[in-house]
Scaffold this motif. Structure first.
Motif, mmCIF file in Angstrom:
data_model
loop_
_atom_site.group_PDB
_atom_site.id
_atom_site.type_symbol
_atom_site.label_atom_id
_atom_site.label_comp_id
_atom_site.label_asym_id
_atom_site.label_seq_id
_atom_site.Cartn_x
_atom_site.Cartn_y
_atom_site.Cartn_z
ATOM 1 N N ARG A 1 81.166 70.875 52.637
ATOM 2 C CA ARG A 1 79.821 71.326 52.439
ATOM 3 C C ARG A 1 79.523 72.775 52.499
ATOM 4 O O ARG A 1 78.738 73.457 51.702
ATOM 5 C CB ARG A 1 78.892 70.397 53.540
ATOM 6 N N THR B 1 69.436 69.733 57.893
ATOM 7 C CA THR B 1 68.380 69.205 56.854
ATOM 8 C C THR B 1 67.931 68.048 57.234
ATOM 9 O O THR B 1 68.444 66.940 57.739
ATOM 10 C CB THR B 1 69.204 69.214 55.585
ATOM 11 N N ILE C 1 72.943 73.223 57.034
ATOM 12 C CA ILE C 1 73.106 72.267 56.071
ATOM 13 C C ILE C 1 73.061 70.955 57.086
ATOM 14 O O ILE C 1 72.260 69.617 56.604
ATOM 15 C CB ILE C 1 74.791 72.263 55.591
ATOM 16 N N TYR C 2 73.495 71.057 58.025
ATOM 17 C CA TYR C 2 73.691 69.653 59.005
ATOM 18 C C TYR C 2 72.297 69.410 59.616
ATOM 19 O O TYR C 2 72.305 68.333 60.350
ATOM 20 C CB TYR C 2 74.778 69.800 59.872
ATOM 21 N N SER D 1 73.574 68.308 51.898
ATOM 22 C CA SER D 1 73.479 67.802 53.445
ATOM 23 C C SER D 1 73.935 66.478 53.439
ATOM 24 O O SER D 1 73.747 65.759 52.495
ATOM 25 C CB SER D 1 72.273 68.060 53.941
#
Length: 378
Positions: A232, A23, A20-21, A47
């Motif tokens: 998230r 992206t 996610i981080y 993200s």
């Protein structure tokens, strides 16, 4: 039977969080260019970098919601039946270790609360209790439902996880939907927040929606308590859960709610802060991923946010809510589960929805239509 647990165990929290981080902007643009999106796209759209595309996301979210649900917002009200609870949860006003006056509504008190809600115009009620198996159990629920069934077109419940057999009994009694929140999908952190009681069993709670689906309940509502962990990553696992359920119990409808941690008696401060922009992004990500998902916003949120989110992706809203047993007329001073933020009346909320060009709907027309179809077939 196989349950979501077998799917959940294939994923690692830290790995998902890293994806996610990490992206990129290109990943976001590729996902936004699609007309059909999957879970990988949902991960991209929640993200941090995706916030740079929020205006584009919100516009498509608005278009998709209008296409699928029209310009309508369903109205509902929670009816808290009891604040008795056998769990110790560090974020909840009903927690067993809070030295508060406990109250469970009698038949007569339930009828008084129902009368108050009907006078306002509600036709969809959400029954809520703490988790006290000795007092507010399946027999109490069935009795309460029998008392109010003729008064509401839609009865939803948010109570402790039950067995498949008990969910079948609720279904037969007329319950339309069941809401159950995992709170957080971070298994180690979950243990720290739930220190005593049946709720401390992570796996039993995780498998609850499977039991609801097996029982044939018409709609299942999921969500996480936003503030316990990284929103998230938690939201990805909530979407993973929804994806699994929709594929396995494909005849069931699904909804998602976004409870942000609110002040209450004896609770902790949020571990993670989620601001309004974050929540708007999350709502948009859910809609862009899943056009059929119902999206609900409660009175936990402030007036400004609730006003502005109406045309974006929401399909249902609570209004005039009381989060304490007897809060409408019987015992307004009893302890509430959490403080609400939007204290406007249902009439005021309905007028605001109308002013935004939407129609406040006080009942679920799909359910009424389906009953007519079944009657015709028989």
């Amino acid at each position: 039977m196989n349950t979501f647990k077998s799917v959940f165990e294939q994923y690692d929290w830290d790995s998902i969080q890293s994806k996610i981080y990490n992206t990129s902007a290109k990943d976001v643009e590729l996902s936004l260019a699609k007309t059909k999106r999957n879970l990988d796209d949902f991960l991209v759209l929640i993200s941090p970098i995706a916030q740079n595309y929020l205006e584009q996301m919100a516009q498509e979210c608005h278009d998709l919601t209008k296409k699928r649900f029209g310009k309508t917002i369903q109205m509902y009200a929670p009816l808290y039946l009891s604040n008795e609870c056998q769990n110790i949860c560090t974020y909840c006003g009903f927690s067993l270790d809070n030295k508060i006056k406990r109250k469970t509504l009698s038949d007569a008190e339930i009828k008084l609360e129902v009368e108050a809600l009907k006078n306002v115009g509600f036709d969809h009620v959400l029954l809520v209790t703490g988790e006290a198996n000795y007092t507010v159990n399946i027999n109490y629920f069935l009795n309460a439902i029998a008392l109010i069934r003729k008064e509401f077109s839609i009865i939803s419940v948010e109570v402790q996880p039950l067995s498949t057999e008990d969910y079948e009994r609720l279904h037969e009694a007329g319950v339309y939907s069941v809401l159950v929140y995992q709170e957080t999908y971070h298994q180690e952190v979950y243990k720290k927040y739930h220190t005593k009681g049946k709720k401390s069993n992570f796996d039993y709670r995780l498998e609850t929606p499977d039991r609801i689906g097996t029982a044939g309940i018409h709609k299942i509502g999921l969500g996480v308590l936003l503030g316990l962990e990284d929103w998230r990553t938690d939201s990805f696992f909530n979407a993973l859960h929804l994806d699994y359920l929709q594929k396995k119990y494909w005849q069931t409808k699904y909804s998602v709610s976004f409870p942000r941690l609110r002040p209450a008696e004896g609770i902790i401060e949020p571990n993670f802060i989620m601001d309004d922009k974050d929540l708007t992004q999350l709502i948009c990500a859910y809609r862009l991923w899943n056009e059929d998902l119902e999206i609900s916003i409660s009175t936990r949120e402030n007036e400004k946010f609730r006003n502005n989110i109406i045309p974006i992706g929401v399909t249902s809203m609570s209004a005039g809510s009381k989060t304490n047993p007897g809060g409408y007329v019987v015992d307004p001073q009893s302890l509430e589960q959490f403080e609400i933020s939007d204290e406007r009346s249902a009439k005021e909320i309905a007028q605001i929805i109308t002013n935004r060009g939407y129609e406040p709907v006080w009942k679920d027309w799909d359910k009424i239509y389906s009953h007519k179809v079944e009657s015709y077939k028989s």
